[in-house]
Design an enzyme around this catalytic site. Structure first.
Site: not given
Ligand code: DX5
Ligand code: ZN
Length: 218
Positions: A6, A30, A32, A34, A63, A65, A134, A139-142, A170-172, A192-193
């Site tokens: 991401s 990816h 994102d 928003m 993606h 959002m 999800m 809304g936010f990475g990390g 997707d996420g974490g 992402g991170s």
């Protein structure tokens, strides 16, 4: 498994260079998108995505959002290898979003927030190519991975009953949980991170492949 870093965690001032750092060890980019309405954050839209298109051969995994996917999806330059994913909770009816995105000649993905019941996406499984589960609030990475996603992936896998629909997550996601989501049935992993926030994104992507149980990407 397919891997999609991401860009949300990349240096937005040097996007084209960031992308070059992972070509060859990932399968998609990816993106994102928003709108500050569907999620309380703003990123970029079609202008930036289309500009980036000229700098890489990697397919895009867009993606959305945003509240109005049916209005904005047509502004993205996409081809058959790209995916545009919208949220089932968006303002535009899912049928309309699917019809619009399908009409662009790319693949269609549907996503749902962690708090949305799986039933919300089941009626659309015959009309989409991908379901993006999800594992954080969009809304936010990390953010920290929500382990309930593992059961949701497993359940979705059962609900597919052989349909050719890709399960994405997707996420974490990081080396500590990537194997778990792949074993549960996720085929496309977004990170992402764990990739672009690392000093060496290429090495970080390879580390994810290794942690998932593969020797190399693809
Ligand atoms: C969150 C985005 C994710 C995010 C993932 O709203 O959809 O794609 O960038 O970032 P990490 O992997 O850091 O959770
Ligand atoms: Zn995303």
């Amino acid at each position: 498994m397919k891997l999609a870093p991401s860009l949300l965690s990349a240096d937005f001032g040097r996007l084209a260079e960031e992308v070059k750092r992972v070509e060859g060890v990932v399968d998609y980019l990816h993106l994102d998108v928003m709108d500050g309405h569907f999620v309380p954050n703003l990123t970029f839209g079609p202008t930036v995505a289309n500009a980036l298109r000229r700098h890489t051969w990697l397919p895009f995994d867009i993606h959305l959002m945003i509240d109005r996917p049916a209005i904005y999806a047509p502004q993205f330059k996409v081809g058959p290898a790209d995916v545009i994913t919208f949220h089932v909770e968006a303002h535009d009816p899912p049928e309309e979003a699917i019809r619009t995105i399908r009409g662009l000649g790319c693949q269609v993905g549907i996503s749902l927030r962690p708090g949305t019941a799986m039933e919300a996406v089941l009626p659309y499984l015959d009309r989409v190519d991908l379901v993006l589960v999800m594992s954080v609030e969009p809304g936010f990475g990390g953010q920290a991975f929500n382990p309930e996603a593992v059961d949701r992936i497993r359940r979705l896998q059962g609900e597919l009953r052989g349909r050719p629909v890709v399960i994405a997550v997707d996420g974490g996601i990081g080396p500590e949980n990537v194997r778990q989501v792949v074993e549960a049935g996720a085929e496309l992993v977004v990170a992402g991170s764990a990739i672009f926030a690392q000093p060496d994104p290429r090495a970080a992507a390879l580390a994810l492949w290794k942690a998932a149980g593969y020797t190399r990407g693809s």
